[in-house]
Write an enzyme that holds these catalytic residues in place. Structure first.
Site, short mmCIF file in Angstrom:
data_model
loop_
_atom_site.label_atom_id
_atom_site.label_comp_id
_atom_site.label_asym_id
_atom_site.label_seq_id
_atom_site.Cartn_x
_atom_site.Cartn_y
_atom_site.Cartn_z
N CYS A 1 0.84 -1.20 0.00
CA CYS A 1 0.00 0.00 0.00
C CYS A 1 0.88 1.25 0.00
O CYS A 1 2.04 1.20 0.39
CB CYS A 1 -0.87 0.02 1.24
SG CYS A 1 -1.88 -1.45 1.44
N ARG B 1 4.71 -0.10 -6.33
CA ARG B 1 4.57 -0.99 -5.17
C ARG B 1 3.43 -1.98 -5.36
O ARG B 1 3.32 -2.95 -4.61
CB ARG B 1 4.31 -0.15 -3.90
CG ARG B 1 5.47 0.75 -3.53
CD ARG B 1 5.02 1.92 -2.68
NE ARG B 1 4.60 1.56 -1.36
CZ ARG B 1 5.33 1.75 -0.25
NH1 ARG B 1 6.51 2.29 -0.35
NH2 ARG B 1 4.87 1.41 0.92
N TRP C 1 -3.37 -2.41 -1.37
CA TRP C 1 -3.19 -3.80 -1.79
C TRP C 1 -3.98 -4.60 -0.77
O TRP C 1 -3.64 -4.63 0.39
CB TRP C 1 -1.71 -4.19 -1.77
CG TRP C 1 -1.50 -5.52 -2.40
CD1 TRP C 1 -1.90 -6.73 -1.92
CD2 TRP C 1 -0.85 -5.79 -3.63
NE1 TRP C 1 -1.55 -7.73 -2.78
CE2 TRP C 1 -0.91 -7.19 -3.84
CE3 TRP C 1 -0.23 -4.99 -4.58
CZ2 TRP C 1 -0.36 -7.80 -4.96
CZ3 TRP C 1 0.32 -5.62 -5.70
CH2 TRP C 1 0.25 -6.99 -5.88
N ASN D 1 -1.27 1.79 6.27
CA ASN D 1 -0.48 0.66 5.76
C ASN D 1 -0.23 -0.29 6.92
O ASN D 1 -0.02 0.17 8.05
CB ASN D 1 0.88 1.12 5.24
CG ASN D 1 0.77 1.82 3.91
OD1 ASN D 1 -0.31 1.93 3.34
ND2 ASN D 1 1.90 2.31 3.42
N GLY D 2 -0.16 -1.58 6.65
CA GLY D 2 0.17 -2.53 7.71
C GLY D 2 -1.05 -3.30 8.18
O GLY D 2 -2.06 -3.40 7.49
N GLU E 1 21.46 -20.15 6.53
CA GLU E 1 21.23 -18.82 5.98
C GLU E 1 22.08 -17.77 6.72
O GLU E 1 22.63 -16.85 6.11
CB GLU E 1 19.73 -18.48 6.05
CG GLU E 1 19.35 -17.04 5.76
CD GLU E 1 19.69 -16.56 4.35
OE1 GLU E 1 20.19 -17.33 3.53
OE2 GLU E 1 19.49 -15.35 4.09
N LYS F 1 24.76 -15.37 4.93
CA LYS F 1 24.65 -13.91 5.02
C LYS F 1 25.96 -13.30 5.51
O LYS F 1 26.46 -12.34 4.96
CB LYS F 1 23.51 -13.59 5.98
CG LYS F 1 22.58 -12.53 5.70
CD LYS F 1 21.56 -12.63 4.61
CE LYS F 1 21.98 -13.17 3.29
NZ LYS F 1 20.92 -13.67 2.49
N GLU G 1 28.88 -13.71 2.84
CA GLU G 1 28.82 -12.96 1.57
C GLU G 1 29.03 -11.47 1.75
O GLU G 1 29.53 -10.81 0.84
CB GLU G 1 27.55 -13.28 0.77
CG GLU G 1 26.26 -12.76 1.30
CD GLU G 1 25.07 -13.12 0.41
OE1 GLU G 1 25.23 -13.27 -0.80
OE2 GLU G 1 23.97 -13.23 0.96
N HIS H 1 30.12 -34.81 14.96
CA HIS H 1 30.58 -35.62 13.85
C HIS H 1 31.67 -34.90 13.04
O HIS H 1 31.91 -35.26 11.90
CB HIS H 1 29.41 -36.01 12.95
CG HIS H 1 28.38 -36.81 13.68
ND1 HIS H 1 28.53 -38.14 13.96
CD2 HIS H 1 27.21 -36.43 14.25
CE1 HIS H 1 27.48 -38.57 14.65
NE2 HIS H 1 26.66 -37.54 14.84
N LYS I 1 23.48 -9.72 -8.29
CA LYS I 1 22.14 -9.87 -7.73
C LYS I 1 21.37 -10.97 -8.44
O LYS I 1 20.61 -11.70 -7.83
CB LYS I 1 21.39 -8.53 -7.85
CG LYS I 1 20.00 -8.52 -7.23
CD LYS I 1 20.07 -8.67 -5.72
CE LYS I 1 18.72 -8.87 -5.08
NZ LYS I 1 18.83 -9.49 -3.75
O1 M6R Z 1 17.14 -14.62 -7.57
P1 M6R Z 1 17.28 -15.91 -6.82
O2 M6R Z 1 16.43 -15.93 -5.58
O3 M6R Z 1 17.01 -17.11 -7.67
O4 M6R Z 1 18.78 -15.96 -6.36
C1 M6R Z 1 19.28 -17.08 -5.69
C2 M6R Z 1 20.62 -16.80 -5.09
O5 M6R Z 1 21.54 -16.37 -6.07
C3 M6R Z 1 20.53 -15.73 -3.99
O6 M6R Z 1 19.63 -16.09 -3.00
C4 M6R Z 1 21.92 -15.52 -3.36
O7 M6R Z 1 22.30 -16.65 -2.64
C5 M6R Z 1 21.92 -14.28 -2.46
N1 M6R Z 1 23.11 -13.53 -2.70
C6 M6R Z 1 21.85 -14.60 -1.02
O8 M6R Z 1 21.88 -13.49 -0.21
#
Ligand code: M6R
Length: 607
Positions: A2, A27, A74, A98-99, A480, A484, A487, A503, A602
């Site tokens: 929204c 949006r 939305w 919104n929300g 994850e 994070k 990277e 193990h 990305k």
């Molecule tokens: O666009 P996608 O969700 O398919 O991308 C998948 C991965 O490339 C993406 O999640 C990547 O691992 C990110 N950099 C993680 O933060």
């Protein structure tokens, strides 16, 4: 998502409100409306569908007020009809929102008992009647009435409010959803996004969490959550030169982390009828009752979302789920079952490996579903069924809001599967939906204390290796978390199932290896605590992420990140936020390029 706009102007504002809403079209929305204060009373126009419908209506029946609010909606609570479109209003008050107002059912019942008549299915209308009721108690003082009403609202929200009889007044409040004030010449503006205000002014002030702002043409008074008058910095907006700006955040990643309460509300409400408290997604068009198996495939963070999906779907819907990273599944020549569903998860919808597996599964006669953020992407176009995430554009290379929105869509799918297969009773469905409804508020609570992550960053930045542990559904969160951190900070990090510690990885533990343990108080908590103690016995430095108390770990901790109590079904959505903040603040402390870390793209459109 929204969009909210508001203008206190010196000429009729309706066309400017519509123009501002147009800048928020990206949006997504399904209805729109505006209201202005005209000769002391409130006038409104609303229309289903595109803004051109609203514009045509306003051309036929102009609004002349110099003070007004506008909204693109939305649909969350109630269908995308004109009667559910914002602004909502009583004779005295008009509101855009919104929300999600979590306690709207209770408010609605109490206000109905006091004689208020509701005209929509929305949660927002409860806010209108609540403020109207509080005006009586506050001798028609709008500021006191809004303050009293805000104290009774639960949820994550942003509000813009105007009042009959008050041409020089607009009140705004935020709790979980962003709001920005624009400063013009004898004119004040309000927006859910600086982009909405870009043509009018570049001098803007972002409201902080819990702020209430009282706008008059002469300026804004801002009060913090305790009611104390505060000053918030006015800054120069970059929004006119960027379609998507960073708001008042240093990085897109920070902005995207903070958008989660809002985008999660939207994604959940795409699958769930919040008013009824049940899952509702007729568009799916798949017979879920007779599926023999689901095969999930994705890459990176999207793969970890899929892994959470496996735990949810197998536990609650009792469907066997196979999952593999797309770069492996594409060459495994895996046999796929008759009546199988292949599910692909991707933010961009363009990831080469994921797309290749999709095409393989299609050739093997699987039905193809995808959870994607970009609706026009190749993966979406080549799928039989698309389950969208409503995360909005994600610019930071490290996926944050897309991940939690993928989880929200998977939660919706789990409920749909459970209902279709009779494994989730109506009572359990209500309980799980209620849990999901509380997620945006809990996310806001988690983000309230970022200083603790800054302190932790100082210690983590010295580490060469970091381990993440989690059990059961928290195991994907450990994976994850490690992804994070590595990277964006370039610190080596690995995620392990806590039971795997003995193990092998326990050999790495010494006083130089921080171990981040994702351990909500669930049925596996005691087992994870045993692993924590094994780490402590070897001098490892433990960072516990848990809703439990610090002493539950039974050893000294390097840090304890407290997460609010919540329904266990929702833990993956909530525990994602602290692990994002740990990585973000560590990377900021180390001075890396947070939004565009080295060597990463990305969208990975090549193998
Ligand atoms: O666009 P996608 O969700 O398919 O991308 C998948 C991965 O490339 C993406 O999640 C990547 O691992 C990110 N950099 C993680 O933060």
């Amino acid at each position: 998502m929204c969009g909210i706009v508001g203008i206190l102007g010196v000429k009729p504002v309706s066309q400017d409100l519509i123009d501002a809403l147009r800048r928020l079209e990206y949006r997504g929305y399904d209805s729109a409306g505006i209201a202005t204060v005209e000769n002391g009373h409130l006038e409104r126009r609303r229309a289903e569908g595109k803004l051109r419908n609203l514009e045509a209506l306003v051309n036929d029946e102009p609004l002349k007020g110099l003070t007004g609010i506008g909204h693109t909606r939305w649909a969350t609570h109630g269908k995308p009809t004109e009667s559910n479109a914002h602004p909502h209003m009583s004779e005295k008050v008009s509101v855009v929102h919104n929300g999600i107002i979590e306690n709207f059912r209770a408010l609605r019942a109490a206000l109905t008992a006091k004689g208020h008549v509701f005209h929509s299915d929305t949660d927002t209308e409860a806010v209108v009647h609540l403020i109207t009721e509080e005006l009586k108690a506050a001798n028609d003082d709008p500021v006191a009435a809004v303050r009293a009403a805000l104290g009774q609202l639960e949820g994550a929200f942003a509000l813009g409010i105007v009042f009959a009889g008050h041409d020089d007044l607009m009140i705004a409040a935020r709790s979980g959803s962003p709001l920005v004030i624009g400063h013009g010449d004898e004119t004040m503006y309000l927006g859910s996004d600086a982009i909405a205000l870009a043509p009018f002014t570049s001098e803007i002030t972002y409201l902080d969490e819990g702020d209430m702002a009282v706008l008059r043409r002469s300026g804004a008074e801002i009060y913090d959550v305790s009611g104390a008058r505060v000053e918030r910095l006015a800054i120069k907006s970059q929004a006119s030169s960027f379609l998507v700006d960073k708001g008042n955040h240093r990085h897109f990643m920070a902005k995207e982390i903070h958008e989660q309460p809002e985008v999660i509300s939207h994604t959940l409400s795409h699958y769930i009828d919040m008013a009824e408290g049940r899952v509702d997604y007729p568009e799916l068009g798949l017979d879920l009752a007779d599926l023999s198996r689901i095969t999930i495939s994705a890459c990176g963070t999207a793969y970890y979302a899929g892994l959470v999906g496996k735990y949810w779907i197998e536990r609650y819907a009792r469907v066997p789920v196979e999952i593999d990273v797309a770069s492996e599944l594409r060459y495994r020549e895996a046999p796929l079952p008759k009546d199988g569903l292949a599910l692909f998860i991707s933010q961009s919808g363009e990831t080469a490996d994921t797309l290749a597996v999709l095409r393989y599964c299609k050739s093997q006669g699987q039905r193809i579903a995808s959870i994607v953020n970009v609706r026009t992407s190749t993966i979406a176009r080549e799928s039989d069924v698309v389950l969208p995430t409503l995360a909005g554009p994600e610019i930071g290379v490290a996926s944050t809001k897309a991940f939690t929105c993928q989880l929200a869509a998977l939660a919706g799918l789990t409920l749909l599967l459970g209902r279709a297969r009779g494994t989730i009773s109506p009572e359990l469905e209500q309980e799980l939906v209620q849990g999901l409804l509380e997620v945006p508020r809990h996310m806001t609570e988690i983000m309230a204390d970022e200083a603790q992550y800054e302190r932790l960053a100082h210690d983590l930045s010295k580490a060469r290796d970091v381990l993440y542990l989690g059990r059961g559904i928290n195991y994907p969160l450990a994976l994850e978390g490690a992804l994070k951190l590595k990277e964006i900070s370039y610190i080596h990090a690995e995620g392990y199932a806590a039971g795997e510690l003995k193990h092998g990885p326990i050999a790495l533990i010494d006083e130089n290896v921080p171990v981040i343990v994702v351990a909500p108080e669930d049925e596996l908590h005691d087992k994870t605590v045993s692993n924590v103690q094994e780490v402590a016995a070897r001098g490892g430095q433990i960072i516990l992420v848990s809703n439990g108390e610090e002493d539950a770990a039974g050893c000294d901790l390097m840090a304890h990140i407290k997460v609010p109590d919540a329904h266990p079904f929702t833990h993956p959505l909530l525990y994602a936020v602290p692990i994002q903040l740990i990585a973000y603040h560590t990377a900021v402390f180390m001075g890396t390029d947070v939004d565009q870390p080295r060597n990463l793209a990305k969208s990975v459109t090549v193998e």
